[in-house]
Design a protein around this motif. Structure first.
Motif, PDB file in Angstrom:
ATOM      1  N   LEU A  98      37.527  93.826  58.952  1.00 53.96           N
ATOM      2  CA  LEU A  98      37.846  93.749  60.193  1.00 53.96           C
ATOM      3  C   LEU A  98      38.424  94.862  60.672  1.00 53.96           C
ATOM      4  O   LEU A  98      38.303  95.173  62.012  1.00 53.96           O
ATOM      5  CB  LEU A  98      38.329  92.529  60.376  1.00 53.96           C
ATOM      6  CG  LEU A  98      38.577  92.117  61.861  1.00 53.96           C
ATOM      7  CD1 LEU A  98      37.013  91.893  62.597  1.00 53.96           C
ATOM      8  CD2 LEU A  98      39.268  90.797  62.336  1.00 53.96           C
ATOM      9  N   CYS A  99      39.553  95.329  60.112  1.00 51.15           N
ATOM     10  CA  CYS A  99      40.399  96.152  60.692  1.00 51.15           C
ATOM     11  C   CYS A  99      40.072  97.756  60.260  1.00 51.15           C
ATOM     12  O   CYS A  99      40.613  98.682  60.782  1.00 51.15           O
ATOM     13  CB  CYS A  99      41.904  96.251  60.106  1.00 51.15           C
ATOM     14  SG  CYS A  99      42.627  94.458  60.858  1.00 51.15           S
ATOM     15  N   GLN A 150      52.892  93.890  56.242  1.00 49.96           N
ATOM     16  CA  GLN A 150      53.088  95.429  56.005  1.00 49.96           C
ATOM     17  C   GLN A 150      51.693  95.970  55.797  1.00 49.96           C
ATOM     18  O   GLN A 150      51.128  95.137  55.015  1.00 49.96           O
ATOM     19  CB  GLN A 150      54.232  95.623  55.042  1.00 49.96           C
ATOM     20  CG  GLN A 150      55.414  95.069  55.464  1.00 49.96           C
ATOM     21  CD  GLN A 150      56.528  95.630  54.879  1.00 49.96           C
ATOM     22  OE1 GLN A 150      56.674  96.794  54.079  1.00 49.96           O
ATOM     23  NE2 GLN A 150      57.859  95.146  55.167  1.00 49.96           N
ATOM     24  N   ARG A 151      51.682  97.041  55.976  1.00 48.76           N
ATOM     25  CA  ARG A 151      50.213  97.766  55.985  1.00 48.76           C
ATOM     26  C   ARG A 151      50.282  98.272  54.426  1.00 48.76           C
ATOM     27  O   ARG A 151      51.137  98.834  54.073  1.00 48.76           O
ATOM     28  CB  ARG A 151      50.105  99.113  56.761  1.00 48.76           C
ATOM     29  CG  ARG A 151      49.278  98.503  58.124  1.00 48.76           C
ATOM     30  CD  ARG A 151      50.318  97.718  58.961  1.00 48.76           C
ATOM     31  NE  ARG A 151      51.265  98.506  59.507  1.00 48.76           N
ATOM     32  CZ  ARG A 151      52.552  97.946  60.077  1.00 48.76           C
ATOM     33  NH1 ARG A 151      52.684  96.510  59.702  1.00 48.76           N
ATOM     34  NH2 ARG A 151      53.373  98.939  60.535  1.00 48.76           N
ATOM     35  N   SER A 195      55.596  99.879  64.372  1.00 46.24           N
ATOM     36  CA  SER A 195      54.699  99.218  65.215  1.00 46.24           C
ATOM     37  C   SER A 195      53.927  99.773  65.948  1.00 46.24           C
ATOM     38  O   SER A 195      52.724  99.437  66.432  1.00 46.24           O
ATOM     39  CB  SER A 195      55.196  97.688  65.801  1.00 46.24           C
ATOM     40  OG  SER A 195      56.178  98.172  66.541  1.00 46.24           O
ATOM     41  N   GLY A 196      54.281 101.303  66.157  1.00 42.91           N
ATOM     42  CA  GLY A 196      53.482 102.049  66.867  1.00 42.91           C
ATOM     43  C   GLY A 196      52.455 103.047  66.109  1.00 42.91           C
ATOM     44  O   GLY A 196      52.009 103.893  66.503  1.00 42.91           O
ATOM     45  N   ILE A 197      52.827 102.998  64.642  1.00 45.24           N
ATOM     46  CA  ILE A 197      52.274 103.912  63.692  1.00 45.24           C
ATOM     47  C   ILE A 197      50.990 103.422  63.338  1.00 45.24           C
ATOM     48  O   ILE A 197      50.676 102.809  62.247  1.00 45.24           O
ATOM     49  CB  ILE A 197      53.188 104.102  62.680  1.00 45.24           C
ATOM     50  CG1 ILE A 197      54.616 104.966  63.233  1.00 45.24           C
ATOM     51  CG2 ILE A 197      52.568 105.346  61.683  1.00 45.24           C
ATOM     52  CD1 ILE A 197      55.539 104.969  62.185  1.00 45.24           C
ATOM     53  N   LEU A 198      49.751 103.911  64.112  1.00 45.16           N
ATOM     54  CA  LEU A 198      48.529 103.469  63.746  1.00 45.16           C
ATOM     55  C   LEU A 198      47.992 104.288  62.500  1.00 45.16           C
ATOM     56  O   LEU A 198      47.227 103.705  61.866  1.00 45.16           O
ATOM     57  CB  LEU A 198      47.493 103.715  64.985  1.00 45.16           C
ATOM     58  CG  LEU A 198      46.376 103.333  65.230  1.00 45.16           C
ATOM     59  CD1 LEU A 198      46.364 101.701  64.958  1.00 45.16           C
ATOM     60  CD2 LEU A 198      45.637 103.554  66.544  1.00 45.16           C
ATOM     61  N   ARG A 199      48.610 105.385  62.346  1.00 43.92           N
ATOM     62  CA  ARG A 199      48.172 106.067  60.999  1.00 43.92           C
ATOM     63  C   ARG A 199      48.508 105.283  59.772  1.00 43.92           C
ATOM     64  O   ARG A 199      47.343 105.289  58.640  1.00 43.92           O
ATOM     65  CB  ARG A 199      49.098 107.273  60.782  1.00 43.92           C
ATOM     66  CG  ARG A 199      48.629 108.148  59.774  1.00 43.92           C
ATOM     67  CD  ARG A 199      48.858 109.633  60.354  1.00 43.92           C
ATOM     68  NE  ARG A 199      48.328 110.574  59.084  1.00 43.92           N
ATOM     69  CZ  ARG A 199      49.214 111.079  58.186  1.00 43.92           C
ATOM     70  NH1 ARG A 199      50.549 111.138  58.569  1.00 43.92           N
ATOM     71  NH2 ARG A 199      48.946 111.990  57.243  1.00 43.92           N
ATOM     72  N   SER A 200      49.472 104.267  59.592  1.00 36.33           N
ATOM     73  CA  SER A 200      49.553 103.536  58.277  1.00 36.33           C
ATOM     74  C   SER A 200      48.339 102.830  58.476  1.00 36.33           C
ATOM     75  O   SER A 200      48.045 101.953  57.347  1.00 36.33           O
ATOM     76  CB  SER A 200      50.886 103.131  58.113  1.00 36.33           C
ATOM     77  OG  SER A 200      51.221 102.150  59.351  1.00 36.33           O
ATOM     78  N   MET A 201      48.158 102.031  59.694  1.00 29.01           N
ATOM     79  CA  MET A 201      47.059 101.099  59.731  1.00 29.01           C
ATOM     80  C   MET A 201      45.695 101.589  59.427  1.00 29.01           C
ATOM     81  O   MET A 201      45.144 101.219  58.518  1.00 29.01           O
ATOM     82  CB  MET A 201      46.961 100.598  61.107  1.00 29.01           C
ATOM     83  CG  MET A 201      46.135  99.540  61.304  1.00 29.01           C
ATOM     84  SD  MET A 201      46.792  97.681  60.810  1.00 29.01           S
ATOM     85  CE  MET A 201      45.461  96.920  60.903  1.00 29.01           C
ATOM     86  N   ALA A 202      45.346 102.880  59.518  1.00 26.02           N
ATOM     87  CA  ALA A 202      44.166 103.510  59.415  1.00 26.02           C
ATOM     88  C   ALA A 202      44.112 103.855  58.041  1.00 26.02           C
ATOM     89  O   ALA A 202      42.884 104.121  57.148  1.00 26.02           O
ATOM     90  CB  ALA A 202      44.037 104.860  60.141  1.00 26.02           C
ATOM     91  N   VAL A 235      47.404  93.650  64.463  1.00 27.77           N
ATOM     92  CA  VAL A 235      47.855  92.493  63.696  1.00 27.77           C
ATOM     93  C   VAL A 235      47.939  91.018  64.236  1.00 27.77           C
ATOM     94  O   VAL A 235      47.365  90.108  63.686  1.00 27.77           O
ATOM     95  CB  VAL A 235      49.346  92.605  63.244  1.00 27.77           C
ATOM     96  CG1 VAL A 235      50.059  91.403  62.564  1.00 27.77           C
ATOM     97  CG2 VAL A 235      49.530  93.722  62.173  1.00 27.77           C
ATOM     98  N   THR A 236      48.371  91.196  65.380  1.00 29.45           N
ATOM     99  CA  THR A 236      48.243  89.787  66.399  1.00 29.45           C
ATOM    100  C   THR A 236      46.894  89.443  66.523  1.00 29.45           C
ATOM    101  O   THR A 236      46.515  88.301  66.452  1.00 29.45           O
ATOM    102  CB  THR A 236      48.923  89.759  67.367  1.00 29.45           C
ATOM    103  OG1 THR A 236      48.556  90.930  68.281  1.00 29.45           O
ATOM    104  CG2 THR A 236      50.605  89.884  67.401  1.00 29.45           C
ATOM    105  N   PHE A 237      45.650  90.322  66.808  1.00 30.45           N
ATOM    106  CA  PHE A 237      44.346  90.006  66.853  1.00 30.45           C
ATOM    107  C   PHE A 237      43.916  89.463  65.670  1.00 30.45           C
ATOM    108  O   PHE A 237      43.201  88.333  65.660  1.00 30.45           O
ATOM    109  CB  PHE A 237      43.722  91.240  67.179  1.00 30.45           C
ATOM    110  CG  PHE A 237      42.192  90.903  67.296  1.00 30.45           C
ATOM    111  CD1 PHE A 237      41.768  90.730  68.677  1.00 30.45           C
ATOM    112  CD2 PHE A 237      41.479  90.764  66.310  1.00 30.45           C
ATOM    113  CE1 PHE A 237      40.333  90.636  68.990  1.00 30.45           C
ATOM    114  CE2 PHE A 237      40.071  90.480  66.624  1.00 30.45           C
ATOM    115  CZ  PHE A 237      39.567  90.316  67.606  1.00 30.45           C
TER     116      PHE A 237
END
Ligand code: AMP
Ligand code: MG
Length: 418
Positions: free
Chosen positions: A417-418, A359-360, A381-388, A316-318
């Motif tokens: 991008l993400c 939020q994702r 903020s540690g759950i990469l799965r929701s980002m994926a 997110v910060t990136f």
């Protein structure tokens, strides 16, 4: 840039908004110097170094915009119909080299140069053909259906400005001028490393208390997509000496240094402290969630971003802070604002007023053609799965509280991008 006694507890300015942080970063950045000449195709996604002036008229000659019949507009009938004798055909790439006289016309195809003696094209659907004669009625204007020489660009005009991020349309323009090479800005060099005693790299076996380093892969992916030169410096352990060495090694070979982890105020968080000791700290908090704190500054001539270690926070910060900075560094004159759409919320959202929350979400088009967005799973903020799973950020303003299904929200599509 102000000096701060960072790393000793206490936040820089926990109320600094994202907009303020972006303005401070932008004020620090000049385009990376240098350019190279590349083949036209290789200029895709690069930034134009100097304006391109057209050396030719585009199109180079007046040509037909339609399939039809070319004739002298002065001969068009004022009423009724008039027969024109068809004396030949003009093709794109095969001009008709005769001259049309009074009462004559030339069959013409789209893109064909307009023959001598003609200045008007009547589209074929509006022509009645009988043998060698074309019958043309009174509904036409002299000069119609032509594309004049230089309509797109005149010789000497600026075709493309410096600082343009070259997209496919731009490659086409460059090609239409006949240019096989183009001068583009040098790609910024970005060095990055992860910090943490718990991090193992892929290929290693996990020991007790270890996790695999994923930030180096998400960052690699986003950096590649932004078209910068990527220098992966691996994992650095949580101690002052190793960090200091890594900072200096990274800064020596890059325009930008990016780290992840070690920017909070825990016992083993030495990143901000190291930056303060051997570089300059600009700020180290922004009121966004996830993502606070994040360090921004300079070390040995390079820009520095210390991203949080949590995998989603790092992304997110990136996306929100580093991406616009890299656009500037690439020399993009008018950085593209992130696209925002309004969508109807299909889930309930938790949110406390205070920080801007990303939020994702999963954005889709509903049966009625309107955008709808739902939450992409758990939001830690540690759950990469929701980002994926996600394809967008649901952007909730600082002052906003919890939201119910049916409310309208702003959504920022990842746009690749993400
Ligand atoms: P830190 O910001 O160093 O306090 O780290 C916050 C959390 O993110 C911790 O649970 C770390 O284990 C985790 N973390 C830090 N760096 C990484 C990384 N490179 N890959 C995956 N997780 C990380
Ligand atoms: Mg850490």
């Amino acid at each position: 840039m102000k000096h701060h006694n960072a790393g000793c507890g206490g936040h820089d300015d926990p109320t600094q908004t994202l907009q303020e942080a972006l303005a401070r970063i932008a004020a620090e950045i000049e385009p990376a110097e240098g350019f190279e000449s590349v083949a036209t195709r290789d200029a895709l996604d690069r930034v134009l170094y100097a304006p391109i002036h057209s050396t030719i008229d585009v199109p180079a000659y007046t040509n037909s915009a339609m399939d039809g019949y070319a004739l002298d507009g002065a001969q068009l009938p004022a009423e009724g119909e008039r027969a024109f004798r068809v004396i030949g055909t003009a093709w794109a790439g095969r001009p008709f080299d005769g001259t049309a006289g009074p009462g004559e016309c030339v069959r013409i195809m789209t893109g064909a140069p307009v023959p001598a003696g003609t200045d008007t094209v009547v589209m074929q659907e509006q022509v009645r053909r009988e043998g060698d004669d074309a019958y043309i009625d009174a509904r036409h204007r002299p000069g119609q259906n032509l594309r004049p020489a230089g309509e797109d660009l005149k010789a000497g005009e600026i075709a493309l400005d410096e600082g343009v991020l070259l997209r496919p349309a731009h490659l086409g323009m460059i090609a239409s001028l006949g240019l096989s090479e183009v001068r583009v800005r040098r790609r910024p060099r970005v060095a990055f490393f992860s910090t943490g005693d718990e991090l193992a790299s892929i290929g290693e076996t996990l020991g007790p208390g270890q996790i695999y380093d994923s930030n180096r892969y998400t960052l690699y992916g986003m950096l590649r997509r932004l078209g910068v030169e990527v220098i992966d410096l691996g994992v650095v352990r949580d101690n002052r000496e190793d960090l200091e060495q890594a900072f200096l090694a990274a800064a020596a070979q890059a325009d930008v240094v990016i780290t992840s982890g070690g920017v909070s105020v825990g016992e083993a968080d030495f990143v901000t402290e190291t930056l303060d000791r051997i570089g300059e700290v600009g700020f180290w908090t922004v009121a966004i969630k996830p993502g606070r704190p994040i360090a921004f500054g300079r070390v040995a001539g390079a820009l520095f971003f210390g991203l949080p270690g949590n995998p989603v926070s790092a992304m997110v910060t990136f996306y929100q802070l580093v991406q616009p900075a890299l656009q500037r560094l690439k020399g993009v004159a008018v950085p593209e604002a992130p696209a925002m759409v309004r969508a109807t919320l299909a889930s309930r959202l938790k949110k406390k007023p205070g920080r801007r929350d990303f939020q994702r979400g999963i954005l889709s088009v509903a049966a009625d053609g309107e955008y709808r967005v739902e939450v992409a799973g758990r939001q830690g903020s540690g759950i990469l799965r929701s980002m994926a799973r996600a394809n967008c950020f649901i952007v909730l303003a600082e002052n906003c509280g919890a939201l119910e299904p049916g409310e309208e929200v702003s959504v920022q599509p990842f746009a690749g991008l993400c």
